[in-house]
Design a protein around this motif. Sequence first.
Motif, mmCIF file in Angstrom:
data_model
loop_
_atom_site.group_PDB
_atom_site.id
_atom_site.type_symbol
_atom_site.label_atom_id
_atom_site.label_comp_id
_atom_site.label_asym_id
_atom_site.label_seq_id
_atom_site.Cartn_x
_atom_site.Cartn_y
_atom_site.Cartn_z
ATOM 1 N N ARG A 76 3.096 -3.147 -10.841
ATOM 2 C CA ARG A 76 2.207 -2.079 -10.418
ATOM 3 C C ARG A 76 2.940 -0.798 -9.710
ATOM 4 O O ARG A 76 3.817 -1.157 -9.052
ATOM 5 C CB ARG A 76 1.094 -2.507 -9.673
ATOM 6 C CG ARG A 76 1.438 -2.967 -8.214
ATOM 7 C CD ARG A 76 0.242 -3.514 -7.553
ATOM 8 N NE ARG A 76 -1.031 -2.310 -7.364
ATOM 9 C CZ ARG A 76 -2.191 -2.896 -7.099
ATOM 10 N NH1 ARG A 76 -2.544 -3.910 -7.280
ATOM 11 N NH2 ARG A 76 -3.119 -1.707 -7.024
ATOM 12 N N ASP A 77 2.456 0.487 -10.040
ATOM 13 C CA ASP A 77 3.248 1.504 -9.503
ATOM 14 C C ASP A 77 1.899 2.554 -8.789
ATOM 15 O O ASP A 77 1.314 2.994 -9.187
ATOM 16 C CB ASP A 77 3.978 2.396 -10.599
ATOM 17 C CG ASP A 77 4.533 3.588 -9.881
ATOM 18 O OD1 ASP A 77 4.352 4.061 -8.842
ATOM 19 O OD2 ASP A 77 5.571 4.006 -10.715
ATOM 20 N N ASN A 78 2.021 2.276 -7.491
ATOM 21 C CA ASN A 78 0.762 2.600 -6.788
ATOM 22 C C ASN A 78 0.939 4.271 -6.457
ATOM 23 O O ASN A 78 0.046 4.909 -6.493
ATOM 24 C CB ASN A 78 0.895 2.093 -5.509
ATOM 25 C CG ASN A 78 0.255 0.823 -5.384
ATOM 26 O OD1 ASN A 78 -0.195 0.223 -6.427
ATOM 27 N ND2 ASN A 78 0.472 -0.093 -4.139
ATOM 28 N N ALA A 79 2.282 4.711 -6.782
ATOM 29 C CA ALA A 79 2.357 6.268 -6.732
ATOM 30 C C ALA A 79 1.694 6.875 -8.074
ATOM 31 O O ALA A 79 1.325 8.164 -8.076
ATOM 32 C CB ALA A 79 3.704 6.401 -6.609
ATOM 33 N N LYS A 80 1.733 6.055 -9.425
ATOM 34 C CA LYS A 80 1.175 6.464 -10.640
ATOM 35 C C LYS A 80 -0.290 5.945 -10.692
ATOM 36 O O LYS A 80 -0.761 6.218 -11.825
ATOM 37 C CB LYS A 80 2.067 6.093 -11.552
ATOM 38 C CG LYS A 80 3.523 6.985 -11.347
ATOM 39 C CD LYS A 80 4.448 6.605 -12.589
ATOM 40 C CE LYS A 80 5.736 7.187 -12.429
ATOM 41 N NZ LYS A 80 6.677 6.852 -13.664
ATOM 42 N N ASN A 81 -0.854 5.255 -9.840
ATOM 43 C CA ASN A 81 -2.082 4.578 -10.068
ATOM 44 C C ASN A 81 -2.161 3.815 -11.433
ATOM 45 O O ASN A 81 -3.187 3.922 -12.185
ATOM 46 C CB ASN A 81 -3.136 5.653 -10.093
ATOM 47 C CG ASN A 81 -3.748 5.947 -8.603
ATOM 48 O OD1 ASN A 81 -2.740 6.072 -7.735
ATOM 49 N ND2 ASN A 81 -4.707 6.391 -8.483
ATOM 50 N N THR A 82 -1.060 2.898 -11.606
ATOM 51 C CA THR A 82 -0.725 2.529 -12.871
ATOM 52 C C THR A 82 -0.285 0.835 -12.767
ATOM 53 O O THR A 82 0.415 0.798 -11.996
ATOM 54 C CB THR A 82 0.115 3.245 -13.866
ATOM 55 O OG1 THR A 82 -0.440 4.420 -13.918
ATOM 56 C CG2 THR A 82 0.242 2.365 -15.248
ATOM 57 N N VAL A 83 -0.970 -0.022 -13.563
ATOM 58 C CA VAL A 83 -0.426 -1.339 -13.672
ATOM 59 C C VAL A 83 0.024 -1.473 -15.015
ATOM 60 O O VAL A 83 -0.339 -0.888 -15.975
ATOM 61 C CB VAL A 83 -1.767 -2.180 -13.204
ATOM 62 C CG1 VAL A 83 -2.787 -2.351 -14.354
ATOM 63 C CG2 VAL A 83 -1.082 -3.845 -13.015
ATOM 64 N N TYR A 84 1.214 -2.284 -15.314
ATOM 65 C CA TYR A 84 1.799 -2.540 -16.420
ATOM 66 C C TYR A 84 1.903 -3.973 -16.786
ATOM 67 O O TYR A 84 1.650 -5.009 -15.913
ATOM 68 C CB TYR A 84 3.207 -2.065 -16.136
ATOM 69 C CG TYR A 84 3.379 -0.688 -16.068
ATOM 70 C CD1 TYR A 84 3.761 -0.285 -14.646
ATOM 71 C CD2 TYR A 84 3.370 0.260 -16.919
ATOM 72 C CE1 TYR A 84 3.781 1.097 -14.350
ATOM 73 C CE2 TYR A 84 3.401 1.604 -16.656
ATOM 74 C CZ TYR A 84 3.559 1.942 -15.299
ATOM 75 O OH TYR A 84 3.619 3.497 -14.894
ATOM 76 N N LEU A 85 1.834 -4.051 -18.123
ATOM 77 C CA LEU A 85 1.868 -5.638 -18.390
ATOM 78 C C LEU A 85 3.016 -5.734 -19.611
ATOM 79 O O LEU A 85 3.160 -5.125 -20.679
ATOM 80 C CB LEU A 85 0.595 -6.221 -19.366
ATOM 81 C CG LEU A 85 0.905 -7.607 -19.606
ATOM 82 C CD1 LEU A 85 1.035 -8.454 -18.524
ATOM 83 C CD2 LEU A 85 -0.295 -8.236 -20.374
#
Length: 128
Positions: free
Chosen positions: A72-81
Motif C-alpha cells: 500500500r502507498d498511503n500517500a497515493k491512497n492506493t493498494v497494490y497486488l
Amino acid sequence: QVQLVESGGRLVQAGGSLRLSCAVSGRSFSSYPMAWFRQAPGKERDFVVAISASGGSTSYADSVKGRFTISRDNAKNTVYLQMNSLKPEDTAVYYCAARWGSLPATAVFTKPHEYPYWGQGTQVTVSS
C-alpha cells in the motif's frame, strides 16, 4: 463515502505477472485495513490477501503464498497486488475491499463480511 476502483486486470499467459491497483477515495485511507478477494465463475468469493492499516501486517491465502504480494502507498491512497507465476486457476474477478480503521493498526481481516466497502472488480484471465 468510500469508493474503490480496481485496475490492471487482463489476459496473461501462465507463468506471467500482473500488478493490480486499487485507488481509494476518502480522507482516512491510511487507517483502513485493506484486502483483495477473488471470485471465479460459479464459485464463492475467496480471500486472497489482506494488509493492515499500518502496512506492517499481512495475511495470504495458502494458494498464493510466495507468488502474490500486497502493498500500500498511503500517500497515493492506493493498494497494490503484485501477482507472479500466474496459473490458470488464478483466473477470476479480483475485488478490492476496505473497512473502517480498527485498533490495533496491525490488525488484518480475512472474511468478506468484515469489509463494508468494495470495488467493482477487475477481470484476470490466465491462459494455459
